[in-house]
Design a protein around this motif. Structure first.
Motif, short mmCIF file in Angstrom:
data_model
loop_
_atom_site.label_atom_id
_atom_site.label_comp_id
_atom_site.label_asym_id
_atom_site.label_seq_id
_atom_site.Cartn_x
_atom_site.Cartn_y
_atom_site.Cartn_z
N LEU A 147 -0.76 38.92 13.31
CA LEU A 147 -0.64 39.65 12.05
C LEU A 147 -0.03 41.08 11.94
O LEU A 147 0.98 41.27 11.07
N ASP A 148 0.05 41.79 12.97
CA ASP A 148 0.96 42.79 13.25
C ASP A 148 2.34 42.58 13.51
O ASP A 148 3.07 43.43 12.70
N LEU A 149 2.61 41.54 14.13
CA LEU A 149 4.08 41.09 14.29
C LEU A 149 4.55 40.78 12.70
O LEU A 149 5.51 41.01 12.30
N ALA A 150 3.62 40.24 11.91
CA ALA A 150 4.29 39.80 10.68
C ALA A 150 4.69 41.05 9.83
O ALA A 150 5.47 41.08 8.96
N LYS A 151 3.62 42.09 9.90
CA LYS A 151 3.97 43.27 9.37
C LYS A 151 5.15 43.70 9.59
O LYS A 151 6.11 44.46 9.03
N ALA A 152 5.31 43.88 10.85
CA ALA A 152 6.71 44.39 11.64
C ALA A 152 7.81 43.63 10.94
O ALA A 152 8.79 44.24 10.63
N ILE A 153 7.87 42.23 10.84
CA ILE A 153 9.02 41.49 10.22
C ILE A 153 9.27 41.79 8.95
O ILE A 153 10.31 42.04 8.64
N ILE A 154 8.06 42.12 8.08
CA ILE A 154 8.23 42.69 6.92
C ILE A 154 9.03 43.87 6.70
O ILE A 154 10.14 44.09 5.98
N PHE A 155 8.57 45.03 7.60
CA PHE A 155 9.15 46.12 7.69
C PHE A 155 10.66 45.94 7.99
O PHE A 155 11.59 46.63 7.56
N MET A 156 11.04 45.09 8.82
CA MET A 156 12.52 44.70 9.38
C MET A 156 13.37 43.93 8.15
O MET A 156 14.20 43.41 8.35
#
Length: 413
Positions: free
Chosen positions: A166-175
């Motif tokens: 889930l944190d990875l998904a947040k980081a992908i959105i940020f990128m």
């Protein structure tokens, strides 16, 4: 081939040409167009000015972009989630094939692994190490696996999605990248549920429970509920796999849709029809570029045309999975004799003509039927070189072959 229009804005045929192009593009749904609306407007602009060479140049550049645009798909998730089998399914590769992603092994690699699509050379699927196997925060993980190279991320799980994912998904959105959550092995879940509750088993209810179980993970972590795709890597036509593919195609840039669509397995007749429509766009653009307002002579074809037609036919057969190699694989998987599969296909024999029948005569025989079909170039008032008419016939035939083979082999599974 007839003379192309001269570069003059006074040509009386320009209005018909512009309206024909506009009508064709308007009939294509926005989410399946393989060229952008800006490119379409530019083509129309040149045609209105009578600048045929300008229109040809724009179409030519668009076709090159379609042919050469790289597509990179990142697949990540915990070990055992079915990443490798998902990659193999997308590539149409069997687990025992030489270049298949190795399935059912414990993940030990810290490196990303590329897998080229066997038919679409511009498509690469990347097996990324699970974020849990690398002791990095999500942002650092994305930098280590070179996040900027991928068109989108697919996060795979066979249970529930972890906080790390889930944190990875947040980081992908940020990128500023797209991601998709895929829950695999739902067929196993259904089988287990049926065994444990044979009298009260309800498949739809079980699937809804799996979906709700995944959604609760996001709610508990204060994240908006994303679209979650429930799939089986062994039964692609079931569950949400077709919806996932439609979503990916819609979200891709225009020039990348063509090759990605052609890379997908023939899991349903609807999927085959979508391939047909997207390939029809490509042929139409080629024909429009090379044969604007060309007449259709009834004379025979030159040898180069015949050889190119053979290459095109073989190319379409490969893309639609009706070539000899694909038939061999299909026969093995479905336990239907390959000779039986060959008998029900028509495309291998399209260019076989009787001794007294020339290829040009064969073309004329098909032309009347083709001209009466709705949506064909003749219905738009355009006339292309005869080689393009035959390509449309090839496309229709390999499409029908693919559907017939799907029906026969599906009934055996």
């Amino acid at each position: 081939m007839g003379q192309l229009l001269s570069d003059t804005s006074n040509n009386e045929d320009n209005g018909d040409l512009v309206s024909s192009a506009t009508k064709y593009f308007m009939e294509i749904k926005a989410e399946t167009k393989i060229i952008s609306q800006e490119t379409i407007h530019l083509i129309e602009f040149h045609l209105k000015k009578g600048n045929i060479q300008g229109a040809n140049s724009v179409i030519n550049d668009a076709l090159k972009n379609i042919d050469n645009a790289p597509i990179n798909v990142a697949v990540t998730g915990e070990s055992g989630a079915g990443k490798s089998s998902f990659i193999n399914a997308l590539r149409g590769v069997e687990p025992e094939d030489q270049d298949a992603a190795e399935e059912g092994v414990t993940e030990t690699t810290m490196m990303r692994t590329p897998y080229k699509h066997p038919k679409i050379k511009t498509l690469t699927l990347w097996d990324l190490p699970g974020i849990g196997t690398m002791n990095f925060p999500p942002k650092d993980y994305l930098e280590k696996v070179k996040f900027q190279e991928y068109d989108f991320f697919i996060i795979v799980s066979a249970t529930r999605f972890t906080k790390l994912e889930l944190d990875l998904a947040k980081a992908i959105i940020f990128m500023k990248k797209n991601y998709y959550f895929v829950r695999t092995k739902v067929d196993n879940d259904l089988q287990n549920e049926k065994k444990s509750k044979p009298r009260t088993f309800d498949g739809e209810k079980t699937l809804q429970q799996i979906r709700s179980y995944c959604v609760n993970t996001f709610t508990q972590n204060n994240m908006d509920e994303p679209q979650i795709f429930l799939i089986s890597n062994r039964h692609l036509s079931d569950y949400d796999f077709p919806i996932l593919m439609d979503t990916l195609i819609k979200d891709l840039p225009n020039q990348k849709r063509h090759n990605f669509m052609l890379s997908l397995p023939n899991i349903t007749e609807a999927a085959i029809d979508r391939k047909h429509k997207i390939m029809q766009q490509y042929i139409w653009l080629e024909a429009f570029k090379d044969g604007l307002l060309a007449t259709v002579p009834v004379v025979g074809m030159i040898r180069d045309d015949v050889e190119k037609l053979k290459e095109k036919l073989n190319h379409y057969r490969v893309l639609f999975g009706v070539d000899d190699e694909s038939l061999q694989v299909m026969a093995k998987d479905s336990q239907v004799p390959v000779e039986q599969l060959r008998k029900i296909t028509k495309s291998p024999y399209l260019l076989e003509t009787k001794k007294e029948e020339t290829l040009g005569e064969l073309f004329l025989k098909y032309l009347e039927k083709f001209a009466s079909a709705s949506g064909g170039p003749l219905a738009l008032g355009l006339y292309f070189r005869k080689t393009f008419y035959l390509q449309f016939i090839f496309l229709d035939t390999v499409t029908e072959d693919a559907k017939v083979l799907l029906r026969v082999t599906y009934s055996k599974n």
